[in-house]
Design a protein around this motif. Structure first.
Motif, PDB file in Angstrom:
ATOM      1  N   ASN A   3      40.858 -20.018  42.024  1.00  9.24           N
ATOM      2  CA  ASN A   3      41.756 -21.158  41.880  1.00  9.24           C
ATOM      3  C   ASN A   3      41.326 -22.210  40.511  1.00  9.24           C
ATOM      4  OD1 ASN A   3      43.756 -19.530  43.138  1.00  9.24           O
ATOM      5  ND2 ASN A   3      43.391 -21.011  45.046  1.00  9.24           N
ATOM      6  N   SER A   4      40.206 -22.636  40.907  1.00 10.10           N
ATOM      7  CA  SER A   4      39.566 -23.720  39.916  1.00 10.10           C
ATOM      8  C   SER A   4      39.341 -23.221  38.487  1.00 10.10           C
ATOM      9  CB  SER A   4      38.524 -24.108  40.341  1.00 10.10           C
ATOM     10  OG  SER A   4      37.908 -24.985  39.792  1.00 10.10           O
ATOM     11  N   ILE A   5      38.989 -21.698  38.488  1.00  9.53           N
ATOM     12  CA  ILE A   5      38.736 -21.215  37.150  1.00  9.53           C
ATOM     13  C   ILE A   5      40.224 -21.116  36.618  1.00  9.53           C
ATOM     14  CG2 ILE A   5      38.314 -19.210  35.931  1.00  9.53           C
ATOM     15  CD1 ILE A   5      35.988 -18.974  37.812  1.00  9.53           C
ATOM     16  N   SER A   6      41.114 -20.858  37.236  1.00 16.62           N
ATOM     17  CA  SER A   6      42.581 -20.588  36.533  1.00 16.62           C
ATOM     18  C   SER A   6      43.210 -21.905  36.128  1.00 16.62           C
ATOM     19  CB  SER A   6      43.330 -20.024  37.460  1.00 16.62           C
ATOM     20  OG  SER A   6      43.130 -18.653  37.909  1.00 16.62           O
TER      21      SER A   6
ATOM     22  N   GLN B 142      43.969 -22.063  27.646  1.00 17.60           N
ATOM     23  CA  GLN B 142      43.482 -20.432  27.644  1.00 17.60           C
ATOM     24  C   GLN B 142      44.035 -19.693  28.569  1.00 17.60           C
ATOM     25  OE1 GLN B 142      41.888 -19.480  25.032  1.00 17.60           O
ATOM     26  NE2 GLN B 142      41.210 -21.483  24.028  1.00 17.60           N
ATOM     27  N   THR B 143      43.973 -18.516  28.673  1.00 18.79           N
ATOM     28  CA  THR B 143      44.306 -17.532  29.680  1.00 18.79           C
ATOM     29  C   THR B 143      43.152 -16.667  30.065  1.00 18.79           C
ATOM     30  OG1 THR B 143      44.790 -15.562  28.374  1.00 18.79           O
ATOM     31  CG2 THR B 143      46.655 -17.061  28.671  1.00 18.79           C
ATOM     32  N   LYS B 144      43.128 -16.091  31.115  1.00 18.65           N
ATOM     33  CA  LYS B 144      41.971 -15.188  31.769  1.00 18.65           C
ATOM     34  C   LYS B 144      41.423 -14.141  30.592  1.00 18.65           C
ATOM     35  CE  LYS B 144      42.649 -15.531  36.543  1.00 18.65           C
ATOM     36  NZ  LYS B 144      42.996 -14.571  37.783  1.00 18.65           N
TER      37      LYS B 144
ATOM     38  N   ALA C  87      35.329 -12.633  29.777  1.00 15.00           N
ATOM     39  CA  ALA C  87      34.722 -11.440  29.922  1.00 15.00           C
ATOM     40  C   ALA C  87      34.468 -11.214  31.195  1.00 15.00           C
ATOM     41  CB  ALA C  87      33.306 -11.287  29.017  1.00 15.00           C
ATOM     42  N   GLY C  88      34.371 -11.973  32.035  1.00  6.46           N
ATOM     43  CA  GLY C  88      33.981 -12.043  33.529  1.00  6.46           C
ATOM     44  C   GLY C  88      33.348 -13.113  34.203  1.00  6.46           C
ATOM     45  N   ILE C  89      33.049 -12.851  35.400  1.00  9.02           N
ATOM     46  CA  ILE C  89      32.413 -14.106  36.163  1.00  9.02           C
ATOM     47  C   ILE C  89      31.086 -13.736  36.799  1.00  9.02           C
ATOM     48  CG2 ILE C  89      32.625 -15.687  38.244  1.00  9.02           C
ATOM     49  CD1 ILE C  89      35.553 -15.107  38.222  1.00  9.02           C
ATOM     50  N   GLY C  90      29.910 -14.452  36.465  1.00 11.47           N
ATOM     51  CA  GLY C  90      28.718 -14.209  36.976  1.00 11.47           C
ATOM     52  C   GLY C  90      28.398 -15.393  38.058  1.00 11.47           C
TER      53      GLY C  90
ATOM     54  N   ALA D   2      40.025 -11.907  44.214  1.00 13.56           N
ATOM     55  CA  ALA D   2      40.322 -13.281  44.084  1.00 13.56           C
ATOM     56  C   ALA D   2      40.712 -13.719  42.730  1.00 13.56           C
ATOM     57  CB  ALA D   2      39.833 -14.324  44.861  1.00 13.56           C
ATOM     58  N   ALA D   3      39.884 -13.531  41.648  1.00 11.62           N
ATOM     59  CA  ALA D   3      40.092 -13.837  40.419  1.00 11.62           C
ATOM     60  C   ALA D   3      40.588 -12.894  39.531  1.00 11.62           C
ATOM     61  CB  ALA D   3      38.810 -14.128  39.790  1.00 11.62           C
TER      62      ALA D   3
END
Length: 325
Positions: free
Chosen positions: A50-53, A61-63, A67-70, A105-106
Motif C-alpha cells: 500500500n505504501s509503494i502504491s 507514476q503507476t506500477k 521492474a519489481g520489489i527487492g 499484495a503488490a
C-alpha cells in the motif's frame, strides 16, 4: 513504457525502509513506515504494498514504472523460494512464504534476501566495495549480521543461513548468552548491546574512575557511543572495552579472511559510525591473526552507504535478475 525503477525494501523489526531506485543504483525517493508485527505479521506485506502504491501516486507514476520489489529481511531466507526459515521479531511462523505474500499484495515480481546480505550487495554495488566481486560485509548494530559475496554472488549455504558471522563462537567457555540460544557468540561482544554489556561489567568493578565512570554514575546508563567517545579522550576503562571488542572482532574477521581471502571486509551498522578508532583497533588485531598472504591482500574498510545499503542491495537483487534474462 520502459521500467526504470526498482522498489528496494529493508524490513526491520520496528521500521521498514523503502526506496525507489534506478537501474543505475541511484535513489529517487526514500521513506520509512512502521513495521506492524501484530496479527502474526499478516499486515506487513500489505502495508508495504500500500505504501509503494501511495508513493507512486504522489510522484505521478503507476506500477508500470517498477521492474519489481527487492527486499532484505532479518533472518535466514531460502533465496530460491523466498521463504523465511526463521523469524524472531516479526510475528511470522517458521517457513513463512514472504516472497509469495509480497507478490500477492503488490501485484509485482519480488525477490527476498537476508538483510545483512542485502547490505553487503549494496556496499558492493555502490559503496565501499567499489565494484569488488569478493567481499565480506559485517553489520555491527543491535546485533551482528554478515554477508559473504564470492565472485559477485551472495554465498547462500545449503538452506540460506550462510554468513551468520554474528553467531561465530568467539568465547567457547563462559561466554554471555545470545538470543540465538548459544553462548559466547560474536554478537554478544561486538554489537552495540554487547559493547554496553562489557562496559557495565567493567564499570561494576570496585574503585573505577574516569570519564566513562562519571557518565555511568550520573544516570546509570551507558551507550556504545559513550565508550568510543571516552576512548578517544584516553579513558582507561573505555580503551579496555574497545580493545576487548577489537580483539574478538579482529580474530573472527581474520579467520573468515583466512578461509575466503576476500578483496575487502566492510564494517557497517551503527557501531561502525565510531569510525577510525574502531577500524584501526580492529585492523591491528586482524593483522595479528591473519595469514601473511591474506594480510597483504584483504583490506578492511568502513561502509559508506549508511542506512541506504539495505535498500540499494535489495534493488540490486531485481537488477541482477533482469540482467540474467
Amino acid at each position: 513504457m520502459t521500467k526504470q525503477w526498482i522498489a528496494g525494501v529493508d524490513l526491520g523489526g520496528t521500521t521498514t525502509k523503502i526506496a525507489f531506485i534506478t537501474l543505475d543504483g541511484e535513489i529517487i525517493k526514500k521513506w520509512e513506515i512502521p513495521t506492524d508485527n501484530s496479527n502474526e505479521g499478516k499486515n506487513i506485506t500489505v502495508n508495504i504494498a500500500n505504501s509503494i502504491s501511495e508513493k507512486l501516486k504522489e510522484l505521478g507514476q503507476t506500477k508500470d514504472q517498477l521492474a519489481g520489489i527487492g527486499m532484505g529481511a532479518p533472518g535466514p531466507v531460502n533465496y530460491e523460494t523466498g521463504v523465511m526459515l526463521n523469524t524472531v521479531n516479526l510475528g511470522w511462523q517458521s517457513n513463512f512464504p514472504l516472497q509469495a505474500s509480497l507478490e500477492q499484495a503488490a501485484s509485482l515480481p519480488a525477490l527476498i534476501e537476508n538483510d545483512a546480505n542485502c547490505a553487503a550487495l549494496g556496499e558492493m554495488w555502490k559503496g565501499a566495495g567499489n565494484g569488488a566481486k569478493d567481499i565480506v560485509c559485517v553489520t555491527l548494530g543491535t546485533g551482528v549480521g554478515g554477508g559473504v559475496i564470492a565472485n559477485g554472488n551472495i554465498v547462500q549455504g545449503v538452506n540460506g543461513a550462510a554468513g551468520e558471522i554474528g553467531h561465530t563462537t568467539a568465547i567457547p567457555e563462559g561466554g554471555a548468552p545470545c538470543n540465538c540460544g548459544k553462548t559466547g557468540c560474536l554478537e554478544t561482544i561486538a554489537s552495540a548491546t554487547g559493547i554496553v554489556r562489557l562496559a557495565k561489567e567493567a564499570l561494576s568493578m570496585p574503585g573505577v574512575a574516569g570519564e566513562l565512570a562519571e557518565k555511568y554514575s550520573s544516570d546509570g546508563s551507558v551507550s556504545a557511543k559513550d565508550v568510543f567517545d571516552c576512548a578517544r579522550n584516553g579513558d582507561s576503562i573505555a580503551i579496555k572495552v574497545l580493545n576487548e571488542v577489537a580483539c574478538h572482532l579482529g580474530l573472527v574477521l581474520a579467520n573468515i579472511a583466512n578461509t575466503l581471502n576476500p578483496e575487502k571486509i566492510v564494517l557497517g551498522g551503527g557501531v561502525s559510525k565510531a569510525g577510525d578508532i574502531l577500524l584501526n583497533a580492529v585492523k591491528s588485531q586482524f593483522e595479528r591473526f591473519s595469514f601473511s598472504s591474506v594480510k597483504d591482500s584483504t583490506k578492511l574498510a568502513l561502509a559508506t552507504l549508511g542506512n541506504d545499503a539495505g535498500v540499494i542491495g535489495a534493488a540490486w537483487l531485481i537488477k541482477n535478475k533482469l540482467l540474467e534474462c
